[in-house]
Write a protein that holds these residues in place. Structure first.
Motif, PDB file in Angstrom:
ATOM      1  N   HIS A 109      32.476 100.557  47.709  1.00 39.50           N
ATOM      2  CA  HIS A 109      31.722  99.457  47.092  1.00 39.50           C
ATOM      3  C   HIS A 109      30.297  99.390  47.621  1.00 39.50           C
ATOM      4  CE1 HIS A 109      35.178  97.689  45.143  1.00 39.50           C
ATOM      5  NE2 HIS A 109      35.838  97.659  46.289  1.00 39.50           N
ATOM      6  N   GLY A 110      30.032 100.058  48.721  1.00 45.30           N
ATOM      7  CA  GLY A 110      28.756  99.976  49.421  1.00 45.30           C
ATOM      8  C   GLY A 110      29.034  99.859  50.906  1.00 45.30           C
ATOM      9  N   ASP A 111      27.995  99.676  51.679  1.00 43.70           N
ATOM     10  CA  ASP A 111      28.121  99.598  53.132  1.00 43.70           C
ATOM     11  C   ASP A 111      27.673  98.224  53.612  1.00 43.70           C
ATOM     12  OD1 ASP A 111      28.660 102.294  52.834  1.00 43.70           O
ATOM     13  OD2 ASP A 111      26.628 102.906  53.344  1.00 43.70           O
ATOM     14  N   GLY A 112      28.236  97.782  54.730  1.00 40.74           N
ATOM     15  CA  GLY A 112      27.818  96.495  55.265  1.00 40.74           C
ATOM     16  C   GLY A 112      28.484  96.166  56.580  1.00 40.74           C
TER      17      GLY A 112
ATOM     18  N   PHE B  57      31.348  92.248  54.940  1.00 43.81           N
ATOM     19  CA  PHE B  57      30.293  91.808  54.021  1.00 43.81           C
ATOM     20  C   PHE B  57      29.649  93.048  53.416  1.00 43.81           C
ATOM     21  CE2 PHE B  57      30.578  89.024  57.687  1.00 43.81           C
ATOM     22  CZ  PHE B  57      30.612  87.754  57.143  1.00 43.81           C
ATOM     23  N   VAL B  58      29.967  93.367  52.154  1.00 40.10           N
ATOM     24  CA  VAL B  58      29.445  94.576  51.523  1.00 40.10           C
ATOM     25  C   VAL B  58      28.822  94.237  50.176  1.00 40.10           C
ATOM     26  CG1 VAL B  58      30.019  96.859  50.625  1.00 40.10           C
ATOM     27  CG2 VAL B  58      31.147  96.032  52.682  1.00 40.10           C
ATOM     28  N   ASP B  59      27.498  94.364  50.070  1.00 45.61           N
ATOM     29  CA  ASP B  59      26.769  94.218  48.803  1.00 45.61           C
ATOM     30  C   ASP B  59      27.349  93.175  47.860  1.00 45.61           C
ATOM     31  OD1 ASP B  59      25.048  96.200  49.663  1.00 45.61           O
ATOM     32  OD2 ASP B  59      26.171  97.795  48.681  1.00 45.61           O
ATOM     33  N   HIS B  60      27.280  91.927  48.215  1.00 50.80           N
ATOM     34  CA  HIS B  60      27.776  90.810  47.391  1.00 50.80           C
ATOM     35  C   HIS B  60      29.279  90.880  47.158  1.00 50.80           C
ATOM     36  CE1 HIS B  60      23.574  90.013  46.778  1.00 50.80           C
ATOM     37  NE2 HIS B  60      23.407  91.201  46.235  1.00 50.80           N
ATOM     38  N   HIS B  61      29.973  91.651  47.967  1.00 53.00           N
ATOM     39  CA  HIS B  61      31.427  91.804  47.849  1.00 53.00           C
ATOM     40  C   HIS B  61      32.003  91.590  49.247  1.00 53.00           C
ATOM     41  CE1 HIS B  61      35.262  93.575  46.561  1.00 53.00           C
ATOM     42  NE2 HIS B  61      35.262  94.175  47.724  1.00 53.00           N
ATOM     43  N   GLU B  62      32.726  90.501  49.445  1.00 55.00           N
ATOM     44  CA  GLU B  62      33.324  90.237  50.749  1.00 55.00           C
ATOM     45  C   GLU B  62      34.815  90.517  50.692  1.00 55.00           C
ATOM     46  OE1 GLU B  62      32.257  86.538  52.518  1.00 55.00           O
ATOM     47  OE2 GLU B  62      30.200  86.660  51.791  1.00 55.00           O
ATOM     48  N   ALA B  63      35.349  91.032  51.788  1.00 52.87           N
ATOM     49  CA  ALA B  63      36.772  91.350  51.865  1.00 52.87           C
ATOM     50  C   ALA B  63      37.312  90.906  53.217  1.00 52.87           C
ATOM     51  CB  ALA B  63      36.994  92.846  51.675  1.00 52.87           C
ATOM     52  N   ASN B  64      38.612  90.690  53.280  1.00 50.25           N
ATOM     53  CA  ASN B  64      39.304  90.298  54.504  1.00 50.25           C
ATOM     54  C   ASN B  64      40.487  91.227  54.710  1.00 50.25           C
ATOM     55  OD1 ASN B  64      38.053  87.489  55.095  1.00 50.25           O
ATOM     56  ND2 ASN B  64      38.498  87.474  52.915  1.00 50.25           N
ATOM     57  N   ALA B  65      40.868  91.400  55.967  1.00 51.36           N
ATOM     58  CA  ALA B  65      42.053  92.187  56.276  1.00 51.36           C
ATOM     59  C   ALA B  65      42.699  91.661  57.551  1.00 51.36           C
ATOM     60  CB  ALA B  65      41.708  93.666  56.441  1.00 51.36           C
ATOM     61  N   VAL B  66      44.015  91.699  57.576  1.00 47.65           N
ATOM     62  CA  VAL B  66      44.789  91.427  58.781  1.00 47.65           C
ATOM     63  C   VAL B  66      45.668  92.646  58.995  1.00 47.65           C
ATOM     64  CG1 VAL B  66      46.604  90.021  59.820  1.00 47.65           C
ATOM     65  CG2 VAL B  66      44.787  88.933  58.492  1.00 47.65           C
ATOM     66  N   THR B  67      45.569  93.232  60.196  1.00 43.07           N
ATOM     67  CA  THR B  67      46.371  94.411  60.500  1.00 43.07           C
ATOM     68  C   THR B  67      47.136  94.218  61.801  1.00 43.07           C
ATOM     69  OG1 THR B  67      44.493  95.473  61.625  1.00 43.07           O
ATOM     70  CG2 THR B  67      44.835  96.043  59.298  1.00 43.07           C
ATOM     71  N   ILE B  68      48.233  94.951  61.896  1.00 40.29           N
ATOM     72  CA  ILE B  68      49.047  95.030  63.104  1.00 40.29           C
ATOM     73  C   ILE B  68      49.134  96.504  63.464  1.00 40.29           C
ATOM     74  CG2 ILE B  68      51.336  94.652  64.101  1.00 40.29           C
ATOM     75  CD1 ILE B  68      51.605  92.283  62.146  1.00 40.29           C
ATOM     76  N   GLY B  69      48.920  96.826  64.731  1.00 40.34           N
ATOM     77  CA  GLY B  69      48.911  98.224  65.130  1.00 40.34           C
ATOM     78  C   GLY B  69      49.703  98.488  66.384  1.00 40.34           C
ATOM     79  N   ILE B  70      49.943  99.764  66.609  1.00 37.53           N
ATOM     80  CA  ILE B  70      50.531 100.226  67.854  1.00 37.53           C
ATOM     81  C   ILE B  70      49.666 101.374  68.339  1.00 37.53           C
ATOM     82  CG2 ILE B  70      52.195 101.750  66.686  1.00 37.53           C
ATOM     83  CD1 ILE B  70      54.094 101.116  69.108  1.00 37.53           C
ATOM     84  N   GLY B  71      49.359 101.347  69.635  1.00 36.38           N
ATOM     85  CA  GLY B  71      48.468 102.365  70.167  1.00 36.38           C
ATOM     86  C   GLY B  71      48.777 102.681  71.605  1.00 36.38           C
TER      87      GLY B  71
END
Length: 148
Positions: free
Chosen positions: A102-105, A131-145
């Motif tokens: 979608h673009g970079d931000g 925050f990417v070029d008038h396009h906002e997104a959210n994420a929730v992740t769970i990881g193991i490392g």
């Protein structure tokens, strides 16, 4: 990615419980934007520097794939600043830059790591807002490392 999951239990038993050193992680969760919600899978590699007994500063590079048609792998460079909140748990603030189709931000986030036993293995949860070029997104992740 499956090789990392198999190698996690074999992490060095003498690794310190405190955050510090090189690390690798697999993660999964959910991302949402503009009324759409999709699962996401990803990997990350980074390095954390101990700044005393309770504070750490680190960086990571990550790649995540939203598991929806017509999406691409999103790459991110992230800095982390955290502190221990218990003997095995740490919270951190994250911020960096995301490269998407979608673009970079920029992105910001917050997370929690919990170290398992006396090995370098940990589980983590993170919220991230992009925050990417008038396009906002959210994420929730769970990881193991693991720290190496």
């Amino acid at each position: 990615m499956s090789a990392l999951l198999i190698a996690l239990p074999a992490a060095p038993a003498l690794a310190e419980e405190a955050a510090g050193g090189p690390r690798a992680e697999v993660r999964g969760g959910v991302a949402w934007s503009e009324g759409e919600t999709d699962p996401v899978l990803g990997i990350a590699a980074g390095y954390d520097f101990d700044l005393g007994e309770t504070v750490f500063l680190g960086g990571e590079v990550s790649g995540e794939k939203i598991l929806a048609e017509d999406t691409f792998v999103e790459l991110a460079l992230t800095g982390r600043l955290g502190t221990k909140v218990s003997e095995k748990g740490s919270i951190f603030l994250a911020g960096g830059y995301t490269f998407t189709h979608h673009g970079d931000g920029p992105h910001v986030g917050v997370g929690y790591e919990h170290h398992l036993g006396h090995s370098g293995t940990y589980i983590a949860a993170e919220y991230r807002h992009v925050f990417v070029d008038h396009h906002e997104a959210n994420a929730v992740t769970i990881g193991i490392g693991t720290f190496f």
